[in-house]
Scaffold this motif. Sequence first.
Motif, PDB file in Angstrom:
ATOM      1  N   PRO A   7       0.788  -1.236   0.000  1.00 52.19           N
ATOM      2  CA  PRO A   7       0.000   0.000   0.000  1.00 52.19           C
ATOM      3  C   PRO A   7       0.816   1.280   0.000  1.00 52.19           C
ATOM      4  CG  PRO A   7      -0.132  -1.117   2.129  1.00 52.19           C
ATOM      5  CD  PRO A   7       0.500  -2.077   1.173  1.00 52.19           C
ATOM      6  N   LEU A   8       2.094   1.221   0.390  1.00 56.59           N
ATOM      7  CA  LEU A   8       2.926   2.422   0.421  1.00 56.59           C
ATOM      8  C   LEU A   8       3.872   2.512  -0.771  1.00 56.59           C
ATOM      9  CD1 LEU A   8       3.799   2.714   4.227  1.00 56.59           C
ATOM     10  CD2 LEU A   8       1.917   3.761   2.956  1.00 56.59           C
ATOM     11  N   SER A   9       3.746   1.595  -1.711  1.00 61.11           N
ATOM     12  CA  SER A   9       4.581   1.616  -2.914  1.00 61.11           C
ATOM     13  C   SER A   9       3.930   2.479  -3.986  1.00 61.11           C
ATOM     14  CB  SER A   9       4.772   0.195  -3.456  1.00 61.11           C
ATOM     15  OG  SER A   9       5.238   0.228  -4.790  1.00 61.11           O
ATOM     16  N   GLY A  10       4.632   3.521  -4.418  1.00 59.20           N
ATOM     17  CA  GLY A  10       4.134   4.341  -5.509  1.00 59.20           C
ATOM     18  C   GLY A  10       4.080   3.583  -6.820  1.00 59.20           C
ATOM     19  N   HIS A  11       5.011   2.666  -7.013  1.00 65.82           N
ATOM     20  CA  HIS A  11       4.972   1.837  -8.219  1.00 65.82           C
ATOM     21  C   HIS A  11       3.679   1.017  -8.246  1.00 65.82           C
ATOM     22  CE1 HIS A  11       9.243   2.856  -8.167  1.00 65.82           C
ATOM     23  NE2 HIS A  11       9.351   2.367  -9.398  1.00 65.82           N
ATOM     24  N   ALA A  12       3.345   0.413  -7.113  1.00 63.80           N
ATOM     25  CA  ALA A  12       2.110  -0.368  -7.038  1.00 63.80           C
ATOM     26  C   ALA A  12       0.893   0.529  -7.198  1.00 63.80           C
ATOM     27  CB  ALA A  12       2.059  -1.121  -5.715  1.00 63.80           C
ATOM     28  N   HIS A  13       0.965   1.740  -6.634  1.00 67.72           N
ATOM     29  CA  HIS A  13      -0.183   2.636  -6.739  1.00 67.72           C
ATOM     30  C   HIS A  13      -0.466   3.010  -8.185  1.00 67.72           C
ATOM     31  CE1 HIS A  13      -2.275   6.576  -6.754  1.00 67.72           C
ATOM     32  NE2 HIS A  13      -3.063   5.894  -5.956  1.00 67.72           N
ATOM     33  N   ILE A  62       2.374 -10.011 -15.686  1.00 72.76           N
ATOM     34  CA  ILE A  62       3.123  -8.812 -16.043  1.00 72.76           C
ATOM     35  C   ILE A  62       3.729  -8.231 -14.774  1.00 72.76           C
ATOM     36  CG2 ILE A  62       3.068  -6.551 -17.159  1.00 72.76           C
ATOM     37  CD1 ILE A  62       2.271  -8.751 -19.054  1.00 72.76           C
ATOM     38  N   ALA A  63       5.049  -8.084 -14.751  1.00 75.11           N
ATOM     39  CA  ALA A  63       5.742  -7.400 -13.675  1.00 75.11           C
ATOM     40  C   ALA A  63       6.237  -6.053 -14.206  1.00 75.11           C
ATOM     41  CB  ALA A  63       6.919  -8.234 -13.171  1.00 75.11           C
ATOM     42  N   ASP A  64       6.502  -5.123 -13.270  1.00 76.09           N
ATOM     43  CA  ASP A  64       6.969  -3.765 -13.570  1.00 76.09           C
ATOM     44  C   ASP A  64       5.765  -2.856 -13.782  1.00 76.09           C
ATOM     45  OD1 ASP A  64       9.348  -1.872 -14.407  1.00 76.09           O
ATOM     46  OD2 ASP A  64       7.742  -1.574 -15.858  1.00 76.09           O
ATOM     47  N   SER A  65       5.781  -1.740 -13.044  1.00 74.53           N
ATOM     48  CA  SER A  65       4.605  -0.868 -13.038  1.00 74.53           C
ATOM     49  C   SER A  65       4.287  -0.269 -14.403  1.00 74.53           C
ATOM     50  CB  SER A  65       4.786   0.245 -12.003  1.00 74.53           C
ATOM     51  OG  SER A  65       5.913   1.057 -12.293  1.00 74.53           O
ATOM     52  N   THR A  66       5.290   0.219 -15.129  1.00 74.04           N
ATOM     53  CA  THR A  66       4.979   0.828 -16.419  1.00 74.04           C
ATOM     54  C   THR A  66       4.600  -0.223 -17.453  1.00 74.04           C
ATOM     55  OG1 THR A  66       7.344   0.930 -16.967  1.00 74.04           O
ATOM     56  CG2 THR A  66       6.353   2.901 -16.013  1.00 74.04           C
ATOM     57  N   ALA A  67       5.174  -1.414 -17.355  1.00 73.23           N
ATOM     58  CA  ALA A  67       4.761  -2.503 -18.246  1.00 73.23           C
ATOM     59  C   ALA A  67       3.301  -2.865 -18.001  1.00 73.23           C
ATOM     60  CB  ALA A  67       5.649  -3.724 -18.041  1.00 73.23           C
ATOM     61  N   ILE A  68       2.881  -2.843 -16.740  1.00 71.36           N
ATOM     62  CA  ILE A  68       1.480  -3.117 -16.416  1.00 71.36           C
ATOM     63  C   ILE A  68       0.580  -2.046 -17.018  1.00 71.36           C
ATOM     64  CG2 ILE A  68      -0.190  -3.202 -14.515  1.00 71.36           C
ATOM     65  CD1 ILE A  68       2.050  -4.570 -12.845  1.00 71.36           C
ATOM     66  N   LEU A  69       0.993  -0.775 -16.934  1.00 74.14           N
ATOM     67  CA  LEU A  69       0.194   0.294 -17.532  1.00 74.14           C
ATOM     68  C   LEU A  69       0.030   0.080 -19.037  1.00 74.14           C
ATOM     69  CD1 LEU A  69       1.548   3.515 -15.751  1.00 74.14           C
ATOM     70  CD2 LEU A  69      -0.437   2.119 -15.138  1.00 74.14           C
ATOM     71  N   VAL A  70       1.119  -0.273 -19.716  1.00 75.67           N
ATOM     72  CA  VAL A  70       1.057  -0.505 -21.161  1.00 75.67           C
ATOM     73  C   VAL A  70       0.131  -1.681 -21.467  1.00 75.67           C
ATOM     74  CG1 VAL A  70       2.389  -1.246 -23.170  1.00 75.67           C
ATOM     75  CG2 VAL A  70       3.301   0.523 -21.650  1.00 75.67           C
ATOM     76  N   TYR A  71       0.276  -2.759 -20.723  1.00 77.32           N
ATOM     77  CA  TYR A  71      -0.567  -3.940 -20.940  1.00 77.32           C
ATOM     78  C   TYR A  71      -2.040  -3.604 -20.771  1.00 77.32           C
ATOM     79  CZ  TYR A  71      -2.805  -8.436 -20.134  1.00 77.32           C
ATOM     80  OH  TYR A  71      -3.658  -9.513 -20.199  1.00 77.32           O
ATOM     81  N   LEU A  72      -2.371  -2.956 -19.668  1.00 76.46           N
ATOM     82  CA  LEU A  72      -3.767  -2.624 -19.402  1.00 76.46           C
ATOM     83  C   LEU A  72      -4.320  -1.656 -20.446  1.00 76.46           C
ATOM     84  CD1 LEU A  72      -3.625  -2.211 -15.520  1.00 76.46           C
ATOM     85  CD2 LEU A  72      -4.676  -4.105 -16.787  1.00 76.46           C
ATOM     86  N   ALA A  73      -3.496  -0.697 -20.854  1.00 78.07           N
ATOM     87  CA  ALA A  73      -3.944   0.248 -21.872  1.00 78.07           C
ATOM     88  C   ALA A  73      -4.240  -0.454 -23.185  1.00 78.07           C
ATOM     89  CB  ALA A  73      -2.902   1.341 -22.074  1.00 78.07           C
ATOM     90  N   LYS A  74      -3.383  -1.388 -23.568  1.00 73.68           N
ATOM     91  CA  LYS A  74      -3.578  -2.122 -24.819  1.00 73.68           C
ATOM     92  C   LYS A  74      -4.744  -3.094 -24.735  1.00 73.68           C
ATOM     93  CE  LYS A  74      -0.237  -0.926 -27.761  1.00 73.68           C
ATOM     94  NZ  LYS A  74      -0.531  -0.501 -29.151  1.00 73.68           N
ATOM     95  N   ALA A  75      -4.887  -3.741 -23.583  1.00 75.33           N
ATOM     96  CA  ALA A  75      -5.861  -4.817 -23.462  1.00 75.33           C
ATOM     97  C   ALA A  75      -7.257  -4.341 -23.078  1.00 75.33           C
ATOM     98  CB  ALA A  75      -5.376  -5.843 -22.429  1.00 75.33           C
ATOM     99  N   TYR A  76      -7.344  -3.258 -22.285  1.00 70.76           N
ATOM    100  CA  TYR A  76      -8.632  -2.942 -21.677  1.00 70.76           C
ATOM    101  C   TYR A  76      -9.059  -1.479 -21.717  1.00 70.76           C
ATOM    102  CZ  TYR A  76      -8.212  -7.603 -19.626  1.00 70.76           C
ATOM    103  OH  TYR A  76      -8.078  -8.956 -19.450  1.00 70.76           O
ATOM    104  N   ALA A  77      -8.144  -0.566 -21.892  1.00 70.07           N
ATOM    105  CA  ALA A  77      -8.477   0.847 -21.714  1.00 70.07           C
ATOM    106  C   ALA A  77      -9.126   1.431 -22.964  1.00 70.07           C
ATOM    107  CB  ALA A  77      -7.227   1.647 -21.366  1.00 70.07           C
ATOM    108  N   PRO A  78      -9.965   2.444 -22.792  1.00 72.90           N
ATOM    109  CA  PRO A  78     -10.471   3.176 -23.947  1.00 72.90           C
ATOM    110  C   PRO A  78      -9.321   3.791 -24.742  1.00 72.90           C
ATOM    111  CG  PRO A  78     -11.679   3.768 -21.950  1.00 72.90           C
ATOM    112  CD  PRO A  78     -10.497   2.958 -21.513  1.00 72.90           C
ATOM    113  N   LYS A  79      -9.560   4.012 -26.012  1.00 72.89           N
ATOM    114  CA  LYS A  79      -8.529   4.618 -26.852  1.00 72.89           C
ATOM    115  C   LYS A  79      -8.120   5.972 -26.292  1.00 72.89           C
ATOM    116  CE  LYS A  79      -9.715   2.368 -31.225  1.00 72.89           C
ATOM    117  NZ  LYS A  79     -10.148   2.571 -32.630  1.00 72.89           N
TER     118      LYS A  79
END
Length: 205
Positions: A7-13, A62-79
Motif C-alpha cells: 500500500p505504500l509503494s508508488g509503483h504499485a499505486h 506482467i511485472a513492472d509498473s509501467t509494463a502493467i500500464l502498457v498492458y492494461l492500456a492495450k488490453a482494456y483501456a479506452p482509446k
Amino acid sequence: MKLYVHPLSGHAHRARLFISLIGLDADIIELDLAKGEHKTPAFLALNPFGQVPVLEDGGTVIADSTAILVYLAKAYAPKGWLPEDAAGAAGVQRWLSVASGEIAYGPCAARLVTVFGAKFDAEEVIARAHSILQRIDAELAGRQWIAADHPTIADVALYSYIARAPEGNVDRFRYHNVTAWLARIEALAGFHPFQKTPVGLADVA
C-alpha cells in the motif's frame, strides 16, 4: 485479475490507480514486505526480481509498473490512454522513461529515506526531485496533461511519487502547474488515492 501490491509503494499505486480509472475489477493482494512475502518461492515464480506490483490476468503475468500500464492500456483501456500513432506513443514513452528514471531517483528516492529508512543522501535526492519537478512544471505551462491533450498513462505513471513528494521533504507546492495537474488527475472519474504517511512536510495542497 489479481494485482499484487504494497500500500505504500508508488509503483504499485500506479497500477492500482489505472485499474480504477478504467473501471476494471481486480483482486488487490497486499504483500507484507517486512515479512518477506515478496521473496517467497510462490511470488518469485511470478516476478524473479521480487518486486511489486505484479499483475496476473488469466495466464498472463506482467511485472513492472509501467509494463502493467502498457498492458492494461492495450488490453482494456479506452482509446487515448496509450496513443496508437507513432509520435503519440513516443510522447507517452518519453514520460514513462522519466517515471522509471528521474522520478525514481528523485522524489521516489527522497520518500524512501523518510518512509522506509533507505540510506540515500537526502540532500542529493531532494535536489534531484526539484530538478525534475522544475522540468515537469515547465512542460505543463499552457497545457492540461503531460503527453497529449487528454490524460494518458504517462500522467498515471508520474502521479504517485509527485503527489507524495512532500513525504520525502520535497516542497512541491511551489510548482503551481504541477499542483494544478495533480488536482486534474484527482478529479478524474475512478480516481484512487495513494495512502498517506505522517512523515515529511505538511501537505498544504
